[in-house]
Design an enzyme around this catalytic site. Sequence first.
Site, PDB file in Angstrom:
ATOM      1  N   ASP A 328       0.700  -1.103  -0.010  1.00 42.70           N
ATOM      2  CA  ASP A 328      -0.126  -0.122   0.038  1.00 42.70           C
ATOM      3  C   ASP A 328       0.881   1.068   0.067  1.00 42.70           C
ATOM      4  O   ASP A 328       0.406   2.351   0.065  1.00 42.70           O
ATOM      5  CB  ASP A 328      -0.863  -0.042   1.231  1.00 42.70           C
ATOM      6  N   LYS A 329       2.302   1.130  -0.283  1.00 44.72           N
ATOM      7  CA  LYS A 329       3.043   2.297  -0.056  1.00 44.72           C
ATOM      8  C   LYS A 329       3.739   2.314  -1.448  1.00 44.72           C
ATOM      9  O   LYS A 329       4.391   1.647  -1.786  1.00 44.72           O
ATOM     10  CB  LYS A 329       4.263   2.153   1.072  1.00 44.72           C
TER      11      LYS A 329
END
Length: 338
Positions: A328-329
Amino acid sequence: MKYKLTKKQKKTLIRIIIAFAILVVDVAVTKLLNIEGVLKLVLFLIPYVIVGYDVLRTAAINIVHGQVFDEKFLMTVATLGAVLTGEYPEATAVMLFYQVGELFQSIAVGRSRKSIAKLMDIRPDYAVVLRDGEELTVSPDNVEVGEIIVVKPGEKIPLDGNIVEGSTSVNTAALTGESMPVDKACGDMVISGSVNLTGVIKVKTTSNYGMSTVSKILELVENASEKKAKVEGFITRFARWYTPAVVIGALALAILPPLFTGITDGATWILWVKRALVFLVVSCPCALVISIPLGFFAGIGGASSRGILIKGGNYLEALSKAETLVFDKTGTLTKGVF
């Protein structure tokens, strides 16, 4: 990343080199001059003691404390047995091989620890605290909950707390993986280990250093070896039963064959004692017991050197079984920013 030997590792290496050199000279001299008896024993005891005195000492201390069956005990029994049966060069050689293995293990662990420490370079060196109207530079450990600390641009925030004066942008990439700076103003919470980028802020601490975010993260990493994978737990339990079984098996090999065959002269006893000692060295579980935990620790250190933080062997084992990874980064994938 270049790794420098510690003082202890250098000392061990020097002992190994000296003992090996003396052993080579002793073998050559005793053969050329046909030296036997007590003089030969004394000559070979010198390199044996140089390279193995710490193993002998540790084995003796462990026996006194009731911790008998470990690899140092097995090495001591095997090498002293070789000395008693007149196999002096073999006794020193076995101790040399063992110490070389221990040195390589120590270097591997040291390299892994250095990689982890480099990755987790978020520990604040100091804190500037306001006391009686003065700014004092102290260790983060000496700051109490509720005190006001001053953090200037470019400094790491040493403790968790709430901003009571000023505003700034904070880089939390080392903690959360968030590559974009986060704006913080009066009343907002900031976490230790993040970096103050733009403005001077005053922060009222909400926890002491031991309970701060950065301290908890460092503790997780430093104690990663305690989070064992299932196979590590099995190996530890296995060694507790395997090592005594090896010792009992060696004793049986030394005593039973002469008794069953009825040939109990001195030469026969010495022959079977030597075979028992060989069995003891070959069956020593140190390679098995060391290789599994060391493999996991080296894996954690190797990942750290590439910017990947793994908090324990159990997580590494879980990763080996994973088929899909979800991130998610975006910065972690596109820029390699932890």
